[in-house]
Enzyme design. Structure first.
Site, PDB file in Angstrom:
ATOM      1  CG  HIS A  49      -0.213  -0.044   2.696  1.00 14.78           C
ATOM      2  ND1 HIS A  49      -0.379  -1.040   3.385  1.00 14.78           N
ATOM      3  CD2 HIS A  49       0.532   1.114   2.924  1.00 14.78           C
ATOM      4  CE1 HIS A  49       0.689  -0.734   4.656  1.00 14.78           C
ATOM      5  NE2 HIS A  49       1.200   0.394   4.155  1.00 14.78           N
TER       6      HIS A  49
HETATM    7  C1  T46 Z   1       2.656   0.258   7.007  1.00 17.43           C
HETATM    8  C2  T46 Z   1       3.541  -0.888   7.207  1.00 17.43           C
HETATM    9  C3  T46 Z   1       5.100  -0.768   7.217  1.00 17.43           C
HETATM   10  C4  T46 Z   1      -4.668  -0.752  13.314  1.00 17.43           C
HETATM   11  O1  T46 Z   1      -5.508  -0.991  13.858  1.00 17.43           O
HETATM   12  N1  T46 Z   1      -3.813   0.188  13.869  1.00 17.43           N
HETATM   13  C5  T46 Z   1      -2.569   0.493  13.432  1.00 17.43           C
HETATM   14  O2  T46 Z   1      -2.027   1.499  13.749  1.00 17.43           O
HETATM   15  C6  T46 Z   1      -2.057  -0.262  12.045  1.00 17.43           C
HETATM   16  C7  T46 Z   1      -0.624   0.159  11.580  1.00 17.43           C
HETATM   17  C8  T46 Z   1      -2.799  -1.284  11.610  1.00 17.43           C
HETATM   18  N2  T46 Z   1      -4.036  -1.432  12.260  1.00 17.43           N
HETATM   19  C9  T46 Z   1      -4.747  -2.704  11.765  1.00 17.43           C
HETATM   20  C10 T46 Z   1      -5.203  -2.671  10.396  1.00 17.43           C
HETATM   21  C11 T46 Z   1      -5.474  -4.156  10.034  1.00 17.43           C
HETATM   22  O3  T46 Z   1      -6.571  -4.495  10.254  1.00 17.43           O
HETATM   23  O4  T46 Z   1      -3.771  -3.817  12.088  1.00 17.43           O
HETATM   24  C12 T46 Z   1      -4.124  -4.706  10.941  1.00 17.43           C
HETATM   25  C13 T46 Z   1      -2.956  -4.999  10.120  1.00 17.43           C
HETATM   26  O5  T46 Z   1      -2.468  -3.667   9.446  1.00 17.43           O
HETATM   27  P1  T46 Z   1      -1.986  -3.880   8.082  1.00 17.43           P
HETATM   28  O6  T46 Z   1      -2.479  -5.046   7.001  1.00 17.43           O
HETATM   29  O7  T46 Z   1      -2.140  -2.479   7.223  1.00 17.43           O
HETATM   30  O8  T46 Z   1      -0.516  -4.301   8.303  1.00 17.43           O
HETATM   31  P2  T46 Z   1       0.759  -4.241   7.272  1.00 17.43           P
HETATM   32  O9  T46 Z   1       1.846  -5.030   8.201  1.00 17.43           O
HETATM   33  O10 T46 Z   1       0.410  -4.734   5.967  1.00 17.43           O
HETATM   34  O11 T46 Z   1       1.331  -2.682   7.110  1.00 17.43           O
HETATM   35  C14 T46 Z   1       1.740  -2.045   8.201  1.00 17.43           C
HETATM   36  C15 T46 Z   1       0.820  -0.765   8.359  1.00 17.43           C
HETATM   37  O12 T46 Z   1      -0.320  -0.705   8.622  1.00 17.43           O
HETATM   38  C16 T46 Z   1       1.330   0.288   7.279  1.00 17.43           C
HETATM   39  O13 T46 Z   1       0.822   1.668   7.680  1.00 17.43           O
HETATM   40  O14 T46 Z   1       3.433   1.236   6.095  1.00 17.43           O
HETATM   41  O15 T46 Z   1       3.038  -1.699   8.277  1.00 17.43           O
END
Ligand code: T46
Length: 131
Positions: A49
């Protein structure tokens, strides 16, 4: 594009080491959120993303992983494997994380609170918006 890496100061003595991240000093923005990523399964790709507004710095505080960065024109890969080096993730940079070691823990400091509307999770949409 060149990855923007920050080398942090390491404080240490005979007891061990410490790295402090202060806003607008070690990290180039005011910190509103901290999160960390761990227990990533083998072969998994995370991220995939871009953010519209949020600025972030990612530090691999244990183990290693790789980041793919894409500004819509060029792509580059960088390995994070140091506890005293941070990768700046600016807005409108598509990023993907992969090749996580089993012990990988990525600490991320962010300029904004979590807001799903700040995410562009579709690559075609990213290319439309980045133009
Ligand atoms: C990024 C990379 C480096 C939350 O509820 N609060 C938060 O602060 C974050 C970061 C995520 N979430 C929830 C959203 C999803 O339901 O946690 C779940 C996993 O998040 P995501 O699939 O976006 O995780 P990654 O590892 O793909 O990405 C993360 C960060 O979301 C993103 O901002 O830049 O790490």
């Amino acid at each position: 594009m060149q990855p923007n890496l920050i080398d942090f100061s390491v404080r240490g003595d005979e007891r061990g080491y410490l790295v402090a991240l202060e806003e607008n000093k070690d990290v180039p923005f005011a910190i509103r959120r901290v999160y960390y990523i761990f227990g990533t399964q083998a072969g998994v790709r995370r991220g995939t993303h871009a953010h519209r507004r949020t600025r972030q710095v990612a530090v691999c505080v244990s183990g290693s992983c790789k980041f793919l960065l894409d500004d819509g024109g060029t792509r580059t890969e960088v390995q994070l494997d140091s506890r005293d080096r941070g990768l700046v993730l600016e807005p409108m940079i598509w990023h993907e994380m992969f090749d996580f070691s089993q012990d990988c823990v990525v600490l991320v400091v962010a300029s904004d609170l979590y807001d799903e509307s700040d995410y562009i999770r579709n690559y075609d949409e990213f290319m439309e918006e980045v133009r």
